[in-house]
Design a protein around this motif. Structure first.
Motif, PDB file in Angstrom:
ATOM      1  N   PRO A  27     -11.441  -4.493 -41.061  1.00  0.00           N
ATOM      2  CA  PRO A  27     -12.489  -3.656 -40.457  1.00  0.00           C
ATOM      3  C   PRO A  27     -13.894  -4.180 -40.728  1.00  0.00           C
ATOM      4  N   LEU A  28     -14.142  -4.696 -41.938  1.00  0.00           N
ATOM      5  CA  LEU A  28     -15.472  -5.214 -42.261  1.00  0.00           C
ATOM      6  C   LEU A  28     -15.798  -6.436 -41.406  1.00  0.00           C
ATOM      7  N   VAL A  29     -14.829  -7.330 -41.232  1.00  0.00           N
ATOM      8  CA  VAL A  29     -15.042  -8.523 -40.410  1.00  0.00           C
ATOM      9  C   VAL A  29     -15.305  -8.126 -38.964  1.00  0.00           C
ATOM     10  N   VAL A  30     -14.523  -7.169 -38.456  1.00  0.00           N
ATOM     11  CA  VAL A  30     -14.711  -6.705 -37.086  1.00  0.00           C
ATOM     12  C   VAL A  30     -16.082  -6.072 -36.910  1.00  0.00           C
ATOM     13  N   PHE A  31     -16.472  -5.229 -37.855  1.00  0.00           N
ATOM     14  CA  PHE A  31     -17.782  -4.583 -37.784  1.00  0.00           C
ATOM     15  C   PHE A  31     -18.905  -5.621 -37.787  1.00  0.00           C
ATOM     16  N   ALA A  32     -18.836  -6.583 -38.703  1.00  0.00           N
ATOM     17  CA  ALA A  32     -19.880  -7.604 -38.773  1.00  0.00           C
ATOM     18  C   ALA A  32     -19.933  -8.425 -37.492  1.00  0.00           C
ATOM     19  N   GLY A  33     -18.753  -8.771 -36.956  1.00  0.00           N
ATOM     20  CA  GLY A  33     -18.734  -9.557 -35.726  1.00  0.00           C
ATOM     21  C   GLY A  33     -19.300  -8.801 -34.548  1.00  0.00           C
ATOM     22  N   CYS A  34     -18.906  -7.550 -34.394  1.00  0.00           N
ATOM     23  CA  CYS A  34     -19.427  -6.733 -33.287  1.00  0.00           C
ATOM     24  C   CYS A  34     -20.923  -6.506 -33.419  1.00  0.00           C
ATOM     25  N   LEU A  35     -21.393  -6.284 -34.641  1.00  0.00           N
ATOM     26  CA  LEU A  35     -22.822  -6.074 -34.847  1.00  0.00           C
ATOM     27  C   LEU A  35     -23.607  -7.331 -34.481  1.00  0.00           C
ATOM     28  N   ALA A  36     -23.053  -8.501 -34.811  1.00  0.00           N
ATOM     29  CA  ALA A  36     -23.716  -9.755 -34.441  1.00  0.00           C
ATOM     30  C   ALA A  36     -23.770  -9.913 -32.927  1.00  0.00           C
ATOM     31  N   VAL A  37     -22.683  -9.571 -32.249  1.00  0.00           N
ATOM     32  CA  VAL A  37     -22.658  -9.663 -30.788  1.00  0.00           C
ATOM     33  C   VAL A  37     -23.692  -8.723 -30.170  1.00  0.00           C
ATOM     34  N   LEU A  38     -23.726  -7.482 -30.649  1.00  0.00           N
ATOM     35  CA  LEU A  38     -24.684  -6.523 -30.106  1.00  0.00           C
ATOM     36  C   LEU A  38     -26.118  -6.953 -30.402  1.00  0.00           C
ATOM     37  N   GLY A  39     -26.354  -7.496 -31.590  1.00  0.00           N
ATOM     38  CA  GLY A  39     -27.689  -7.985 -31.910  1.00  0.00           C
ATOM     39  C   GLY A  39     -28.122  -9.110 -30.987  1.00  0.00           C
ATOM     40  N   SER A  40     -27.207 -10.018 -30.682  1.00  0.00           N
ATOM     41  CA  SER A  40     -27.523 -11.121 -29.767  1.00  0.00           C
ATOM     42  C   SER A  40     -27.806 -10.597 -28.357  1.00  0.00           C
ATOM     43  N   MET A  41     -27.004  -9.615 -27.915  1.00  0.00           N
ATOM     44  CA  MET A  41     -27.211  -9.053 -26.586  1.00  0.00           C
ATOM     45  C   MET A  41     -28.547  -8.326 -26.496  1.00  0.00           C
ATOM     46  N   HIS A  42     -28.938  -7.671 -27.570  1.00  0.00           N
ATOM     47  CA  HIS A  42     -30.238  -6.990 -27.576  1.00  0.00           C
ATOM     48  C   HIS A  42     -31.373  -7.995 -27.453  1.00  0.00           C
ATOM     49  N   MET A  43     -31.290  -9.088 -28.179  1.00  0.00           N
ATOM     50  CA  MET A  43     -32.352 -10.090 -28.120  1.00  0.00           C
ATOM     51  C   MET A  43     -32.409 -10.759 -26.750  1.00  0.00           C
ATOM     52  N   LEU A  44     -31.260 -10.870 -26.060  1.00  0.00           N
ATOM     53  CA  LEU A  44     -31.221 -11.476 -24.732  1.00  0.00           C
ATOM     54  C   LEU A  44     -31.459 -10.458 -23.623  1.00  0.00           C
ATOM     55  N   ALA A  45     -31.720  -9.186 -23.997  1.00  0.00           N
ATOM     56  CA  ALA A  45     -31.996  -8.113 -23.034  1.00  0.00           C
ATOM     57  C   ALA A  45     -30.836  -7.905 -22.069  1.00  0.00           C
ATOM     58  N   LEU A  46     -29.606  -8.008 -22.572  1.00  0.00           N
ATOM     59  CA  LEU A  46     -28.420  -7.764 -21.765  1.00  0.00           C
ATOM     60  C   LEU A  46     -28.021  -6.292 -21.855  1.00  0.00           C
ATOM     61  N   PRO A  47     -27.294  -5.767 -20.865  1.00  0.00           N
ATOM     62  CA  PRO A  47     -26.876  -4.352 -20.910  1.00  0.00           C
ATOM     63  C   PRO A  47     -26.053  -4.060 -22.166  1.00  0.00           C
ATOM     64  N   MET A  48     -26.443  -3.032 -22.888  1.00  0.00           N
ATOM     65  CA  MET A  48     -25.838  -2.756 -24.202  1.00  0.00           C
ATOM     66  C   MET A  48     -24.750  -1.693 -24.155  1.00  0.00           C
ATOM     67  N   PHE A  49     -24.842  -0.755 -23.228  1.00  0.00           N
ATOM     68  CA  PHE A  49     -23.908   0.370 -23.276  1.00  0.00           C
ATOM     69  C   PHE A  49     -22.445  -0.058 -23.130  1.00  0.00           C
ATOM     70  N   PRO A  50     -22.085  -0.897 -22.133  1.00  0.00           N
ATOM     71  CA  PRO A  50     -20.677  -1.317 -22.059  1.00  0.00           C
ATOM     72  C   PRO A  50     -20.225  -2.047 -23.314  1.00  0.00           C
ATOM     73  N   ALA A  51     -21.088  -2.867 -23.888  1.00  0.00           N
ATOM     74  CA  ALA A  51     -20.729  -3.592 -25.107  1.00  0.00           C
ATOM     75  C   ALA A  51     -20.567  -2.634 -26.284  1.00  0.00           C
ATOM     76  N   PHE A  52     -21.431  -1.611 -26.359  1.00  0.00           N
ATOM     77  CA  PHE A  52     -21.310  -0.628 -27.434  1.00  0.00           C
ATOM     78  C   PHE A  52     -19.982   0.103 -27.344  1.00  0.00           C
ATOM     79  N   VAL A  53     -19.594   0.510 -26.130  1.00  0.00           N
ATOM     80  CA  VAL A  53     -18.322   1.209 -25.944  1.00  0.00           C
ATOM     81  C   VAL A  53     -17.158   0.311 -26.347  1.00  0.00           C
ATOM     82  N   SER A  54     -17.206  -0.952 -25.979  1.00  0.00           N
ATOM     83  CA  SER A  54     -16.131  -1.886 -26.332  1.00  0.00           C
ATOM     84  C   SER A  54     -16.049  -2.084 -27.837  1.00  0.00           C
ATOM     85  N   CYS A  55     -17.189  -2.249 -28.484  1.00  0.00           N
ATOM     86  CA  CYS A  55     -17.193  -2.447 -29.935  1.00  0.00           C
ATOM     87  C   CYS A  55     -16.732  -1.186 -30.673  1.00  0.00           C
TER      88      CYS A  55
END
Length: 456
Positions: A27-55
């Motif tokens: 769970p910790l590895v999954v959480f860290a990986g998803c948080l990194a993905v969401l952080g990258s998407m935020h910096m690239l101004a990509l849509p976050m809601f679908p990614a948040f639901v998936s994570c």
């Protein structure tokens, strides 16, 4: 050692084994990986809601809760309602709105909060699983007098409900507009707190009596009483809390993927729907009710607003709950807030604050305003760790007092997740919970087969 004690010991062993299983690093590895993905998407101004639901879904799958009424279950339920279902279906959230930069950052902060809470729950469960269960708890003689005790509590609770009605305008006011009467109960605060305490104990003991004596009459009587007095209790949370406490013997081992969980969820939804309906009885219509009900879940919008309008700060609102300790010596005429939600409601919704109705900002806003968000995550982890350890202790102790503490603190979790880590109500709720635990910590709840009550 008796047969029932052997059964109890075997049950404890199974629970400890289940707690230690599946609490590795995944769970910790999954959480860290998803948080990194969401952080990258935020910096690239990509849509976050679908990614948040998936994570969210991925984390749920790798750290699925073992029990329906547990801190981990309520963490997932809270984030599902306020950050998944509401943005997907509530009319207040349009697709264009969710693409704004403040909403993108809000989703990132919300996932950091979700993951931190999840890690705290898993660590607390693992810690509790390593503590040996206390053996040989005995039932005090006073519990043999349950019918008499419950009868007295019914009279006291009914008297307190009548005192609330009389001190806040009388029966005519409550009959004309129960929602407005509930929001304008000034002057009945002592009766309200006493009613909450007594009705919580009444719910607990009625359920225990029905389970212990294999007679549903006491439980049914309480449910009828709760339905009749529900407008005075008013708060949807309070009604859910009382119903849940009365069902502790049947809910303590309830699994999430079960028919009984679906029935319990239906009961909670019914309480929420009826509570909203009667609160807005004078104006709401059936065709507008569903959009209005979904618009109740405003945590994402309020989080985005706070991220947009404020800079990360230190200790801006964290000490506001301690103002409650000054109320016995007089509240000044100037604005006097008891928590972050009071202050922000007055700032953004002054008309609502005039009648002391509040909007709810999430715990992420609390961390943002008081610990620059990142530095508050360890406190959020510690809170969920302690809460899950208390719940794990109840599983091993299996006493009425321990389960009362676990259930109350678990349900109070929602008020902290959509508010502050410290609420002003904690100053009297925590001592009350501790007192009930100490008084009933030696009253056992039997597992599996029903046995005769102890005479020791």
């Amino acid at each position: 050692m008796t047969a029932s004690q052997l059964d109890l010991e075997a049950w404890h062993s199974r629970q400890m084994q289940q707690t230690r299983t599946g609490t590795g690093r995944t769970p910790l590895v999954v959480f860290a990986g998803c948080l990194a993905v969401l952080g990258s998407m935020h910096m690239l101004a990509l849509p976050m809601f679908p990614a948040f639901v998936s994570c969210y879904a991925i984390l749920l799958c790798v750290a699925f809760p073992k029990r329906t009424i547990s801190p981990l279950s309520f963490v997932y339920l809270y984030y599902a309602l306020w950050f998944v279902i509401a943005p997907a279906f509530a009319s207040r959230y349009s697709a264009d709105l969710l693409l704004r930069s403040e909403y993108s950052l809000a989703f990132l902060c919300a996932y950091a909060g979700l993951g931190t809470c999840t890690m705290g729950c898993l660590a607390g469960e693992n810690f509790a699983g390593r503590i040996p269960a206390r053996k040989g708890i005995a039932q005090p003689r006073t519990i043999q007098r349950l019918p008499l005790i419950n009868g007295a509590l019914f009279c006291i609770c009914t008297g307190l409900v009548l005192a609330i009605v009389v001190s806040s305008g009388g029966i005519s006011v409550w009959m004309a507009n129960p929602g407005d009467a509930f929001l304008n109960r000034a002057g009945s605060g002592v009766y309200v707190v006493a009613s909450h305490f007594c009705s919580m104990v009444l719910a607990l003991l009625c359920g225990h009596q029905a389970h212990r004596e294999r007679r549903p009459g006491a439980l049914l009587l309480f449910i009828v009483w709760l339905a009749m007095t529900s407008p005075v209790h008013g708060s949807k949370f309070q009604l859910v809390l009382l119903l849940t406490l009365s069902l502790i013997p049947w809910l303590r081992d309830l699994r999430p993927m079960s028919a009984r969980t679906v029935l319990l969820g239906g009961a909670f939804v019914a309480i929420f729907v009826l509570g909203l309906y009667f609160r807005n009885l004078t104006w709401i219509e059936l065709e507008t009710f569903l959009p209005y009900a979904l618009n109740y879940f405003t945590a994402l919008e309020n989080l985005a607003i706070s991220l947009r309008d404020f800079d990360p700060s230190w200790m801006q609102t964290f000490l506001l709950p301690f103002n409650k300790l000054l109320s016995p010596v007089g509240i000044p005429d100037q604005p006097f807030y008891f928590d972050m939600n009071h202050w922000l409601t007055d700032l953004y919704f002054p008309q609502a604050w005039k009648i002391r109705a509040t909007e709810q900002w999430p715990v992420e806003t609390d961390l943002y305003l008081n610990f620059q968000f990142v530095y508050g995550l360890p406190l959020l982890f510690a809170y969920l760790f302690v809460l899950s350890a208390v719940h794990g202790h109840a599983q091993r102790q299996n006493s009425l007092g321990a389960w009362f503490a676990a259930f109350v603190l678990t349900l109070l979790l929602v008020s902290h997740l959509r508010g502050s880590l410290i609420n002003h109500t904690d100053f009297y709720m925590y001592p009350f919970v501790a007192t009930v635990y100490l008084l009933l910590r030696r009253v056992p709840i039997q597992h599996g087969r029903r046995t005769a009550p102890s005479r020791s």
